[in-house]
Design an enzyme around this catalytic site. Sequence first.
Site, mmCIF file in Angstrom:
data_model
loop_
_atom_site.group_PDB
_atom_site.id
_atom_site.type_symbol
_atom_site.label_atom_id
_atom_site.label_comp_id
_atom_site.label_asym_id
_atom_site.label_seq_id
_atom_site.Cartn_x
_atom_site.Cartn_y
_atom_site.Cartn_z
ATOM 1 C CG HIS A 1 -24.668 31.303 -34.888
ATOM 2 N ND1 HIS A 1 -25.136 30.966 -33.628
ATOM 3 C CD2 HIS A 1 -23.412 30.781 -34.968
ATOM 4 C CE1 HIS A 1 -24.205 30.287 -32.983
ATOM 5 N NE2 HIS A 1 -23.149 30.155 -33.780
ATOM 6 C CG ASP B 1 -22.214 24.429 -33.274
ATOM 7 O OD1 ASP B 1 -21.760 24.172 -34.403
ATOM 8 O OD2 ASP B 1 -21.781 25.359 -32.564
ATOM 9 C CG HIS C 1 -20.725 28.646 -30.729
ATOM 10 N ND1 HIS C 1 -19.874 27.997 -31.602
ATOM 11 C CD2 HIS C 1 -19.957 29.485 -29.993
ATOM 12 C CE1 HIS C 1 -18.626 28.435 -31.404
ATOM 13 N NE2 HIS C 1 -18.660 29.332 -30.436
ATOM 14 C CG ASP D 1 -18.360 24.199 -32.890
ATOM 15 O OD1 ASP D 1 -19.198 23.290 -32.716
ATOM 16 O OD2 ASP D 1 -18.689 25.360 -33.212
#
Length: 342
Positions: free
Chosen positions: A158, A193, A195, A282
């Site tokens: 990120h 991931d 996200h 995740d």
Amino acid sequence: MKAYLADEQRKHDPKMFLSSGAPQPNPEKPERIERLRDGAVRAGCEIIKPREFGLEPIAAVHTPEYIEFLQGIFSRWQRIDGASEEVIPNIHPLARQGRYPASAVGQAGYHMADTACPISADTWDSACWSAWSAVEAATSLLDGASAAYALCRPPGHHAFADVAGGFCFLNNSAIAAQHLLEGASRVAILDVDLHHGNGTQGIFYGRNDVLTVSIHADPVRFYPFFWGHADERGEGAGLGYNLNLPLPRKSADEAFLEALEAGIRRIEAYAPDALVIALGLDAFEGDPFGGLSVSTEGFARIGERIARIGLPAAIIQEGGYLCDALGDNLASFLGGYGMGAR
């Protein structure tokens, strides 16, 4: 497979972040290292401490302005009357062009995308060792290894060139890809991931020497919200070199693997010399963030399929938060990867 881990990464230990406006315990805890290390060992990895590579590989991706900010912001923040114990911004500019603020508060807002990347006394040192773990994995590929795993914590995908966000400060996957370009003409990054890897996308969005592919929960109602949509294809020289594959919430193994096939077709069409796998765990059905529903066995299938691409690969740890199966999920992915590589 060699796995790179520095104990210094444990020192970064922020206690809280803001979620929906409320203080919450920070889920990106040092204990993640223990769970992931156990999974790597069970998968047969040899744990090795990375070397200290200095600022050069970090500065190849991140701006000097941002590096200087990360190095000094915690001590500056402590001089503010009534400031929080950790650096958490309370202002974010609508536009970042123009003048650069002189105040610590203004710079925190400028360089921190959200309230989920609190900076504590040891954040900079831990983030450097996390990045150096990724550099060591990339270096091993340049030296002839077929695969290497970097247990990076804090994670990185990120983080933009000059912005932290979502528990990330230095973009380990981007740093690994940039380092690989010392011996490769083209590199692909495959982000699996939960996200979207918005920072990674942002760093390479205008470039054609790194292809970015991300499979993630649809951001229309999920973090990071403003990036990760299917119509984001790159710009300028990078137009057509970014592929986003958003999935509906709670998508399970078959949907994820179908998206993975689409991502692999794009990677194979790009014909890169090396691969960076931004490995988030995740997407697991039992992860605290609860966005997708990949099973532990599903991670083995994902690893096995990626390995069959047949490229030298640096596996860079991204998300995956504390749950009983975290180490099992890593062992499953690495075990599947090993099967596919045979």
